[in-house]
Every structure is written in C-alpha cells, then in structure tokens.
Design a protein around this motif. Sequence first.
Motif, PDB file in Angstrom:
ATOM      1  N   ILE A 296      46.722  31.618  49.370  1.00  0.00           N
ATOM      2  CA  ILE A 296      45.316  31.414  49.603  1.00  0.00           C
ATOM      3  C   ILE A 296      44.701  32.546  49.562  1.00  0.00           C
ATOM      4  CG2 ILE A 296      43.947  30.777  51.723  1.00  0.00           C
ATOM      5  CD1 ILE A 296      46.246  29.233  52.731  1.00  0.00           C
ATOM      6  N   ALA A 297      45.223  33.603  49.842  1.00  0.00           N
ATOM      7  CA  ALA A 297      44.542  34.870  49.811  1.00  0.00           C
ATOM      8  C   ALA A 297      44.130  35.349  48.398  1.00  0.00           C
ATOM      9  CB  ALA A 297      45.118  36.165  50.480  1.00  0.00           C
ATOM     10  N   LEU A 298      45.202  35.251  47.334  1.00  0.00           N
ATOM     11  CA  LEU A 298      44.971  35.631  46.135  1.00  0.00           C
ATOM     12  C   LEU A 298      44.099  34.658  45.299  1.00  0.00           C
ATOM     13  CD1 LEU A 298      48.587  36.217  45.211  1.00  0.00           C
ATOM     14  CD2 LEU A 298      46.725  37.888  45.458  1.00  0.00           C
ATOM     15  N   THR A 299      44.051  33.395  45.538  1.00  0.00           N
ATOM     16  CA  THR A 299      43.058  32.473  45.097  1.00  0.00           C
ATOM     17  C   THR A 299      41.456  32.985  45.516  1.00  0.00           C
ATOM     18  OG1 THR A 299      44.586  30.736  45.377  1.00  0.00           O
ATOM     19  CG2 THR A 299      42.251  30.076  44.914  1.00  0.00           C
ATOM     20  N   ALA A 300      41.460  33.318  46.801  1.00  0.00           N
ATOM     21  CA  ALA A 300      39.986  33.726  47.077  1.00  0.00           C
ATOM     22  C   ALA A 300      39.681  34.880  46.452  1.00  0.00           C
ATOM     23  CB  ALA A 300      40.182  33.928  48.693  1.00  0.00           C
ATOM     24  N   TYR A 301      40.442  35.776  46.222  1.00  0.00           N
ATOM     25  CA  TYR A 301      39.858  37.187  45.366  1.00  0.00           C
ATOM     26  C   TYR A 301      39.615  36.749  43.976  1.00  0.00           C
ATOM     27  CZ  TYR A 301      41.358  40.310  48.983  1.00  0.00           C
ATOM     28  OH  TYR A 301      41.497  40.868  50.146  1.00  0.00           O
ATOM     29  N   THR A 302      40.267  35.734  43.332  1.00  0.00           N
ATOM     30  CA  THR A 302      39.840  35.415  41.839  1.00  0.00           C
ATOM     31  C   THR A 302      38.331  34.569  41.717  1.00  0.00           C
ATOM     32  OG1 THR A 302      40.743  33.155  41.855  1.00  0.00           O
ATOM     33  CG2 THR A 302      42.234  35.158  41.388  1.00  0.00           C
ATOM     34  N   LEU A 303      38.008  34.043  42.801  1.00  0.00           N
ATOM     35  CA  LEU A 303      36.786  33.385  42.942  1.00  0.00           C
ATOM     36  C   LEU A 303      35.458  34.098  42.535  1.00  0.00           C
ATOM     37  CD1 LEU A 303      37.284  31.004  46.070  1.00  0.00           C
ATOM     38  CD2 LEU A 303      37.738  30.325  43.531  1.00  0.00           C
ATOM     39  N   GLN A 304      35.286  35.152  42.822  1.00  0.00           N
ATOM     40  CA  GLN A 304      34.069  35.537  42.666  1.00  0.00           C
ATOM     41  C   GLN A 304      33.779  36.078  41.166  1.00  0.00           C
ATOM     42  OE1 GLN A 304      33.175  40.026  43.144  1.00  0.00           O
ATOM     43  NE2 GLN A 304      31.449  39.626  44.055  1.00  0.00           N
ATOM     44  N   ILE A 305      35.031  36.622  40.428  1.00  0.00           N
ATOM     45  CA  ILE A 305      34.772  37.034  38.945  1.00  0.00           C
ATOM     46  C   ILE A 305      34.873  35.796  38.168  1.00  0.00           C
ATOM     47  CG2 ILE A 305      37.181  37.694  38.820  1.00  0.00           C
ATOM     48  CD1 ILE A 305      34.543  39.364  37.035  1.00  0.00           C
ATOM     49  N   ILE A 306      35.603  34.906  38.508  1.00  0.00           N
ATOM     50  CA  ILE A 306      35.626  33.629  37.577  1.00  0.00           C
ATOM     51  C   ILE A 306      33.959  32.923  37.705  1.00  0.00           C
ATOM     52  CG2 ILE A 306      36.895  31.300  37.072  1.00  0.00           C
ATOM     53  CD1 ILE A 306      39.154  32.516  38.103  1.00  0.00           C
ATOM     54  N   TYR A 307      34.062  32.706  38.799  1.00  0.00           N
ATOM     55  CA  TYR A 307      32.510  32.047  39.064  1.00  0.00           C
ATOM     56  C   TYR A 307      31.423  32.748  38.433  1.00  0.00           C
ATOM     57  CZ  TYR A 307      28.528  30.308  41.683  1.00  0.00           C
ATOM     58  OH  TYR A 307      27.212  29.832  41.948  1.00  0.00           O
ATOM     59  N   ARG A 308      31.415  34.169  38.487  1.00  0.00           N
ATOM     60  CA  ARG A 308      30.274  34.816  38.217  1.00  0.00           C
ATOM     61  C   ARG A 308      30.315  34.720  36.393  1.00  0.00           C
ATOM     62  NH1 ARG A 308      30.149  40.847  40.199  1.00  0.00           N
ATOM     63  NH2 ARG A 308      31.266  41.213  38.524  1.00  0.00           N
ATOM     64  N   ASN A 309      31.445  34.751  35.921  1.00  0.00           N
ATOM     65  CA  ASN A 309      31.497  34.690  34.584  1.00  0.00           C
ATOM     66  C   ASN A 309      31.178  33.255  33.989  1.00  0.00           C
ATOM     67  OD1 ASN A 309      32.301  37.272  34.805  1.00  0.00           O
ATOM     68  ND2 ASN A 309      33.514  37.289  32.630  1.00  0.00           N
ATOM     69  N   ALA A 310      31.511  32.260  34.793  1.00  0.00           N
ATOM     70  CA  ALA A 310      31.235  30.768  34.641  1.00  0.00           C
ATOM     71  C   ALA A 310      29.998  30.676  34.475  1.00  0.00           C
ATOM     72  CB  ALA A 310      32.059  29.935  35.246  1.00  0.00           C
ATOM     73  N   VAL A 311      29.216  31.051  35.323  1.00  0.00           N
ATOM     74  CA  VAL A 311      27.721  30.889  35.749  1.00  0.00           C
ATOM     75  C   VAL A 311      27.120  31.525  34.672  1.00  0.00           C
ATOM     76  CG1 VAL A 311      25.839  31.460  36.946  1.00  0.00           C
ATOM     77  CG2 VAL A 311      27.787  30.383  37.967  1.00  0.00           C
ATOM     78  N   ALA A 312      27.447  32.918  34.336  1.00  0.00           N
ATOM     79  CA  ALA A 312      26.641  33.527  33.321  1.00  0.00           C
ATOM     80  C   ALA A 312      26.943  32.940  31.909  1.00  0.00           C
ATOM     81  CB  ALA A 312      27.307  35.208  33.185  1.00  0.00           C
TER      82      ALA A 312
END
Lengths: 259, 250, 323
Positions: free
Chosen positions: B124-140
């Motif tokens: 759960i914790a590790l997944t939470a950490y990946t969210l920001q970078i993947i989200y940011r890059n996907a949006v960009a």
Amino acid sequence: MAEGEAGVIAAALSLAVPLSSVLDSFSGAIEFIFQQRQSELESGSGGTQVGGLDQVWDLMWRHIEVSVLALAVSLVLALPIGVVLGHRGKGEFLAIAIGNAGRAVPELALIAFMVAFVGVGLVNLTIALMVLGIPPILTNAFVGIRQVDRGAVEAARGMGLSASQVLRKVELPLAMPTIMTGVRTAAINIIATATLGPIAGQLTLGDFIISSSVYGSEGVLAGAILVAVLVVAVELVLAAVQRLLTPRGLALQRAGAGA
Amino acid sequence: MISYLAVELGGALTLAQSELGEDFFRDRSNPDCVQRNGAFCFEWAADNLVDRYLTPTLQHLVLVSVSVALGFVIALGLALVSHRRRWLTPAITGLTGVLYTVPSIAFFVLLLPVTGRGTDTAIIALTAYTLQIIYRNAVAGLANVPAEARDSGRGMGMTPRQLLWGVELPLALPEIIAGLRIATVSTVAIATLAVFAGAGGLGAEIFANLTFKTGIIICGGIAIGMAIGFDALLVGVQRLISPWRRVRPV
Amino acid sequence: MSAKIPLRALFALLAAAVLSVGIVACGDDDETPTNGGGGLIESNPDNSGVQITVGSKNFAEQYILGEIYAQGLEAAGYDVSTDLNLGDETIALKALKADEIDGYPEYTSTALTSFFDTKPEDVPADAQEAYEASKADFAGEDLVSYPPAPYNSANAVGTLTSTADELGLENVSDLEGQSQDLTLYGSPECRQRPDCLVGLEEGYGLQFKSFTPVDIALRYPVLDKDQADLSILFTSDALLFTEPDKYTILKDDQGLFPAANPLFIARQQTVDEAGPDFGEVIEQVQQNLTLQVMQELNARVEIDKEKPADVARDYLVSSGYVE
C-alpha cells in the motif's frame, strides 16, 4: 507553482473529510508535540519524559542541521562540476547516468554501509546523505545549462562577452529553474533520508519513528507529521528562492507559454 | 552483589549440565574472512548467495512489481479522468504529492495499526509513492500530444475513445514510460525500508545483520542491479511498443 | 580482601545447593503424552491442525531462541511459522497480546521490571523464584509463562579492557566522578529501562557526557571504533567468550542489573488449543542451553554469520531432540 500550492491545499482539505475518523490519533500526536509526558510502557516503571516542545525542537534542529550540512556540501561539490560540464558540453552520458544511479541507491543499504565500514557519527551520516544529494544537483545543473537556447548564447558571444561572462550572465540565469528543481529534489531526498539518522547514532526526527516504544504510537505519528511539515516548509522556501532567482523575462515567457 | 554471584555461578556450572560434547564448540583462534568481518568475502558470497539472498530478493521483486503495477493502473486511471476534467488536475497532483511527502518509514509504521504487519502494508505504501510521478508524467504526456494529431484523428472520424487509445495514448507513451522508469527505480530503493512494515525483502536481510560488511554490499548490489534491470526492461518494452520513437533520456 | 576464605565456602555451599536443585529440575516431568524427558521429539498427529507463530525480539540471541522453540514445536507436529525481529520487549508484548504471535522468549527480570513494575533490586536472584513471581502477573494478562532456561544473561556496562585499565574501572560504582566525561551507547529502549540507563542514572547516580541510542547489533563496533567509552553489553554475548581479554564488564556492585533467564511466554488460548505437548517441548528444547552453549550459538550467528535457523537446527540435532 501557485497552481500546485492551491492543489496541495485542496488535496489536504479533501483528505480531511475521510480522515475525520482518524482525527483522534492526530490530536494525540499534536498533543505529543506540545506536551511532555511520561514514557508510555506497559507498566509504569519506565523513567523518561518524552514529547513536549523542547524535545521536538531539539530533534528537529538536529535534523535540520545534518540536512543543511549535507545539502551545502553537495551543492559545493556538484553544482560547479555540473555547470562546467554542461557549459563545455562534455560528459553527458556520465552526468545523466549519475542522476539515474542516484535514484537507485537504497537508503538503508547506504547508511548501513557507512556504519559498518566507518562507524556511527555525524560525519558518516552526512557523507551518506551527500551520496543522495549530489546526483540530482549534478544532473540538473548539466541538463539545465545544456538546454539553454543556443541562440541566446550565440547572441551573447556576438555582443563580445567572454566565455565566463556568458556563463554567469546568460547560461546560469536561464538554467536556474532546472538547477533549482535539482536542488529541491536533493533537499527532499536528504531530509527524508535523515529520518534514518538514528541508525547511524545521530538523533533526528526519525527517532520518534524508529524508537517507537520509547515515544509511543502518538510519538510515531508526531514524528511522521513533523518530517512531512519540514519537507513542505523546505519545498515552499526553495520554491520562493527559485522564483527569486529566475530572470523575470524567463518567468513571463513561461507563464505565457503555460497558460 | 547477589545477582553478580548468580551470573558467576551460572557460568561455573555449565559443563556439568550440558549434554553437548567438547566438539560442539568451535575453535575461533584463526578467524577467517567472515569472522574478521572483512570488507568483502568472495568465497562466502559465492557459497551463500543463493541460500541466503534468494528469498529476500524474490520478496523484494514481488514488492516492487506489485506496487508499480498497481500504481501504474491507478495513476493512469487518474490521468485519464483528469484528462477530460482538467479542473481535477491540481487536486490530484496535490493529493499524490502529499502522499509522496510522507517519509517512507513513517508511512510504513503508520499503516501498521491499520493494516497489520506484512507485505500488504508495504505494498500500500509503496504504491502510494509511485502515484505522483506516474500521474504527473501521464498528464504531461497526454497534454503534449500535438494538436494536429488529434485533429487528424477526429478528421478520420474517430470517436473520443478511439482517439484516446489509438492516438493520444500511443503518443503519450514515451512520457508515461519515463515516469514508470523513475517510479520503478525509486520503488526498488524505497522497498528496502519495507522491513519496518514487517514485509521482509532485502532491507530485512540488511537489518538482521547490520554490521556484516559483505552482506550489506551484496544486498545493496542486488538492489541496484534490480533497479538497473527494471529500467532496461522498461526501455525494451517501450522500444517494442513504439519502435518509431527514440527512447527519451530520463 | 580479608573475607576471602569464608566467601569461598559460601560459594561452595551455594554451588552445591544450586547444583542439586538443577539436577532435580532437569529430570522432572509428570504428564508426558508423547514428549519430554530429553529424547527425540516425536511428531504427534493430534497437533497437526494447530497453527503457532513464534516471535522474537530484535537481537541475535533472540533469533536463535525463537528458532529453537519454533523448530522444536514443528518437530512435535505443530504448524509453525516465525515472525522474528519484532522489536524490543514492549513491541513484542503488544504483538503477543494482539494475537499477531502466539509466543516468544522473554527474560525473567525484563518481564518483572519492564512489565510488572518491579524494582531491579527486588528481582529474585534465583531463576525459579523469578519465574514464580512473574507467573501470577502473566496469568492476569491471559498469558502463560514456562520454567526458565538454565543460563542467564544480564545487561552490563562494558568497555575496552584498555579503557578500564586506564581509568581504573572495576565496578560500575567506580564510574562516579568520571562518568560525566564518558560517552555511553545503548539500545533505544535502554533510555526507559530500570535495568539500563534509568538504573545507572537514578540507582548509581551517574551522569554521562552523552547517551547515544544505537541498534543492539552495534554494541561492540562502537567500542572497537573508539566512538563509545562505555557500551551496554549482555553477559551472554559471543564476543565476551571469544575475546575475553579485549572487553571488560564492570561489576554490578549495587545489584541493579538483575540476571535474567529466558522464559517462554505464550497466549493462554494457544496453550489450551495446543495441548500438553506444547509445554513439554518448550521445556525440553531449552534444557541444554547452558551459558557456554548459548555463547557458542551466539558466536555462530554474530561472528560466523550463520543463519539463526541453521544454528538452532544444529543445536537441536546435536542435543538429540530433533533429527
């Protein structure tokens, strides 16, 4: 960045609703920060006072101290090298590779390595933190300088500026946003890893978390909150610094392009 | 005074009671590499690599793979949602950012009372950490799709869904994979702290032998190797899926 | 010391007394369905449905003890898993009460001082007495404690022999007047334990230049690397056994560091479910754990870097409990 800050506030507010059920623990943690109490053991024969502003500030100050030290040394070492390499256009592969490698370094292994080979202590912890701080600064300094518009550089040279003047007056200011991003990343890496300081015998805010039985579950939560607050504060400060250092023309340009 | 006596006696009476013979006790007068805790003991490493480190390595692999996969699905989903509803972007960026800010050990330890000790908590914790970078890059990535490409797609009569899957996502792929690479490499490193959630992994092996030089080097080496391996794997995946695009240096 | 001769007589008398008690205790077991006594542990099919999780605290001796009990129980046919390296005693007790583990090896004096509010100077020196004293308290928490293992271990203030000679240190009390210039390193929980820093500060009245909490595994390296003047060690440590001339333990002349025997504690529920074999196995596998043996086992893990599971297995096989 203003957009991002508003986003953080919006997110925090939206989190507050589901977290209302956990507010109890939060209030316990806040209490811990401000009020000293007897260490919580299964029975009462433990003997230390924990919590309270004095202790919190003591550990926070140590945390800041070691982080600033590591960041400062990282800057002194990495910034000049990255800038010079970028200016000369050499060592691209190395600069990028160091950046990638830095992300791959496991913090626990790094600190354990320093402790096992050199020992516990402030210097050793600082060196470990530097290993995490140097890569983002180096890579971003390199990339920042490299990505400066060649036209601007040519124009400056055409105006008769010497190489070092070009560097100082044209390349550095234009590369500033990227460089500062690297500095911010380094700062966050360092502050987050300094949480592991107690393993290296250096008390930092991480002690609240690692020595959980001494401080109790409220202490752990308080420790987590404190480090998060520290990180956000540093982020905001560095973001402000970045705004200050970015040439106005560039900032206007970017604002125009981003809208 | 009394307790000291007890300790002395405890030592004095041993041989009388133990049934273990003299040969149970080893002679350590000539310490070998491991016993001296030398900088790196090659022989020991070769003999014990699989025996000692296979299980933690596999545990570590599982932690990373599951967390990144989950993070990818969630973050990509969020990116698709906010692609249509742009006003959501700052809020989601802020939320994932807040999750990323919480220091990893704290996150693990905080989840303990909620989800208990073990792999699930760590994931759960590790997944939470990946969210920001993947989200940011996907949006960009999605935002950077050239308008002409979209127009051509619409011109060809594509529905919004066809446009998304046929045009926008493939063009956004390099950026998405760049984010995925960063997230994966970071996760390999952070997963060493999963020992604080009771989830094993390479960090547990380090913690259990905190002073063992050879062991630390092996664990660190495996972790770094794993990060490099995943990175290379993802680059390969990107080449496979979109061979016409050069791989972006991250 | 002019009182030498009478003291030796006292020693001999006490030795005889304890030895006889030891011999009687060794061969004692009443209801023995399948196990106990000292021979091979046999697998009892009745035990096969019972799941047991054995935990341990966070240092090498504990991993070994945990593995010894776990493997013994497994040989008796139970369905055993381990969750070692939980943390210090408060964390382990919490895990036990929360049903995350079914049992773990605690120490007699730690239980009395950390859990049950006993002052260190009031802890009975005799292991059986300490065990009896804790039994009722544990029962009050729905926990069962078992008779203690033969060896004992105590916290101790240790230093390099060179330092001890230089500063003229033999007893802990000798630190008076000098301790404010000396650094002390100990485990994080040492700060709140009456048989650790609290005892040194309040009982012995010592103030140290600094107390630095470090992981238990670092208690010797900090001395070796000259970072610590003093370090909290355990009397059952391997290094005291293999390098007796390098390290010196200061004598606990005020008796504030009570010696502790390991004692296995388990949930009442688990014990009821597991049947009589549970207790028999626990008491049996610890029989050969004399101080020398424990030091050898510690050495194998801490110095030879063997896996605690392998070390425990070798102990059990060599003792003839498991094959």
